[in-house]
Design an enzyme around this catalytic site. Structure first.
Site, mmCIF file in Angstrom:
data_model
loop_
_atom_site.group_PDB
_atom_site.id
_atom_site.type_symbol
_atom_site.label_atom_id
_atom_site.label_comp_id
_atom_site.label_asym_id
_atom_site.label_seq_id
_atom_site.Cartn_x
_atom_site.Cartn_y
_atom_site.Cartn_z
ATOM 1 N N HIS A 144 13.262 -42.774 13.135
ATOM 2 C CA HIS A 144 12.602 -44.189 12.927
ATOM 3 C C HIS A 144 13.155 -44.737 11.676
ATOM 4 C CE1 HIS A 144 11.092 -41.393 9.484
ATOM 5 N NE2 HIS A 144 10.927 -42.501 8.797
ATOM 6 N N ASP A 146 11.765 -47.235 8.012
ATOM 7 C CA ASP A 146 10.739 -47.586 7.374
ATOM 8 C C ASP A 146 10.588 -49.127 7.377
ATOM 9 O OD1 ASP A 146 10.823 -44.721 6.757
ATOM 10 O OD2 ASP A 146 11.840 -45.064 4.905
ATOM 11 N N HIS A 201 16.453 -42.985 10.262
ATOM 12 C CA HIS A 201 16.733 -41.634 9.731
ATOM 13 C C HIS A 201 15.659 -40.844 10.384
ATOM 14 C CE1 HIS A 201 13.869 -44.086 7.301
ATOM 15 N NE2 HIS A 201 13.218 -43.052 7.017
ATOM 16 N N ARG A 211 9.759 -27.231 3.103
ATOM 17 C CA ARG A 211 10.348 -28.438 2.542
ATOM 18 C C ARG A 211 9.174 -29.576 2.245
ATOM 19 N NH1 ARG A 211 12.792 -33.459 4.375
ATOM 20 N NH2 ARG A 211 14.252 -34.199 2.879
HETATM 21 O O1 LIG Z 1 11.417 -36.114 4.680
HETATM 22 C C1 LIG Z 1 12.188 -36.979 4.521
HETATM 23 O O2 LIG Z 1 13.324 -36.761 4.131
HETATM 24 C C2 LIG Z 1 12.176 -38.324 4.957
HETATM 25 C C3 LIG Z 1 10.774 -38.941 4.988
HETATM 26 C C4 LIG Z 1 10.663 -40.152 5.552
HETATM 27 O O3 LIG Z 1 11.439 -40.620 6.385
HETATM 28 C C5 LIG Z 1 9.143 -40.812 5.529
HETATM 29 O O4 LIG Z 1 8.354 -40.660 4.813
HETATM 30 O O5 LIG Z 1 9.327 -42.136 5.978
HETATM 31 FE FE LIG Z 2 11.219 -42.771 6.586
#
Ligand SMILES: O=C(O)CCC(=O)C(=O)O
Ligand SMILES: [Fe+2]
Length: 262
Positions: A144, A146, A201, A211
């Site tokens: 996705h 952001d 990403h 995690r």
């Molecule tokens: O957990 C991650 O490294 C990415 C989180 C992410 O892309 C988001 O919260 O939009």
């Molecule tokens: Fe993200």
């Protein structure tokens, strides 16, 4: 500008405390349909056929109402930590944005739009990816972009984040102790007329480690217009209200950018 490491660690441990609650407890603060804050599945879930190995909790401003439900006698610690972290993230995001804008040689009006201190929209997203017996069969968070201008991400020392690089494919972004990851979002892509390209990403899960990541999303007020910079050549995108873009994104996900391309 340094963000105290102690505060970052506290946010991480408060996030772990939240996700360690039972599902029954967490569901008491479930994000309402169409709502922005609370506990729930990734917002992009409806666009993907498979469940993601992820749970999240979103905070915008004060989280006291939800925290009181989760810990009726001990909510202050969680709220103080999240408030302190959001304040630090906002200052850092404004500073980063200023540096980016200075490199783009913007007009005073454009500078004001992007850095208006009072009205910026910030959201804190706590992400939890429990360890997974078969990581290759699933994704933590599907690919996705952001939506806002910038995301400041804390990865909690565990690999998982990957970005897509043209010609290279998916590439891991390993955590660096004491450093944040800064992601460019859709709105900065539009505003900079693609000079600061958005980053596609995703997050992977692993077999042994639970995690946690903490993302701070920084954007302009939803009632304002987003317009490609005047000095950046032919505009590649239509101008529209930020809230119109957010609505387009919620309906079309990653196709939203191409829908407003000129
Ligand atoms: O957990 C991650 O490294 C990415 C989180 C992410 O892309 C988001 O919260 O939009
Ligand atoms: Fe993200």
């Amino acid at each position: 500008m340094g963000v105290p490491m102690e505060l970052v660690k506290k946010v991480e441990s408060e996030a772990r405390r939240l996700f360690a609650l039972t599902t029954h407890e967490k569901r008491k603060v479930l994000r309402s349909p169409g709502g922005a804050t609370g506990y729930g599945l990734p917002r992009i879930s409806p666009f993907f056929p498979k469940c993601m190995w992820h749970e999240g909790f979103t905070i915008m401003g004060s989280c006291v109402d939800d925290a009181k439900v989760l810990w009726p006698h001990d909510y202050q610690r969680f709220c103080d930590t999240m408030d302190g972290y959001q304040n630090q993230m906002k200052l850092l995001a404004q500073k980063l944005l200023l540096l980016i804008l200075q490199s783009l040689d913007v007009t005073q009006e454009e500078l004001n739009w992007a850095t208006s201190t009072h009205d910026t929209q910030g959201a804190l997203q706590l992400n939890s990816y429990p360890s997974c017996p078969n990581p290759s069969a699933t994704l933590g968070l599907a690919p996705h972009t952001d939506s806002p201008l910038l995301t400041i991400l804390h990865q909690s020392g565990t690999n998982g984040l990957e970005i897509f690089i043209e010609g290279l494919g998916w590439s891991p972004v390993s955590p660096v102790e004491g450093a944040f990851v800064v992601n460019i979002g859709d709105l900065l892509h539009i505003f900079s007329n693609a000079k600061f390209p958005v980053v596609y990403h995703r997050a992977m899960v692993n077999q042994s480690i639970h995690r946690i990541s903490v993302a701070y999303f920084h954007g302009p007020p939803v009632e304002s217009m987003v317009t490609p910079l005047s000095n950046s050549g032919n505009p590649r995108f239509k101008s529209l209200l930020v809230k119109e873009y957010i609505s387009l994104k919620s309906k079309h996900n990653e196709k939203a950018l191409s829908l407003i391309r000129i």
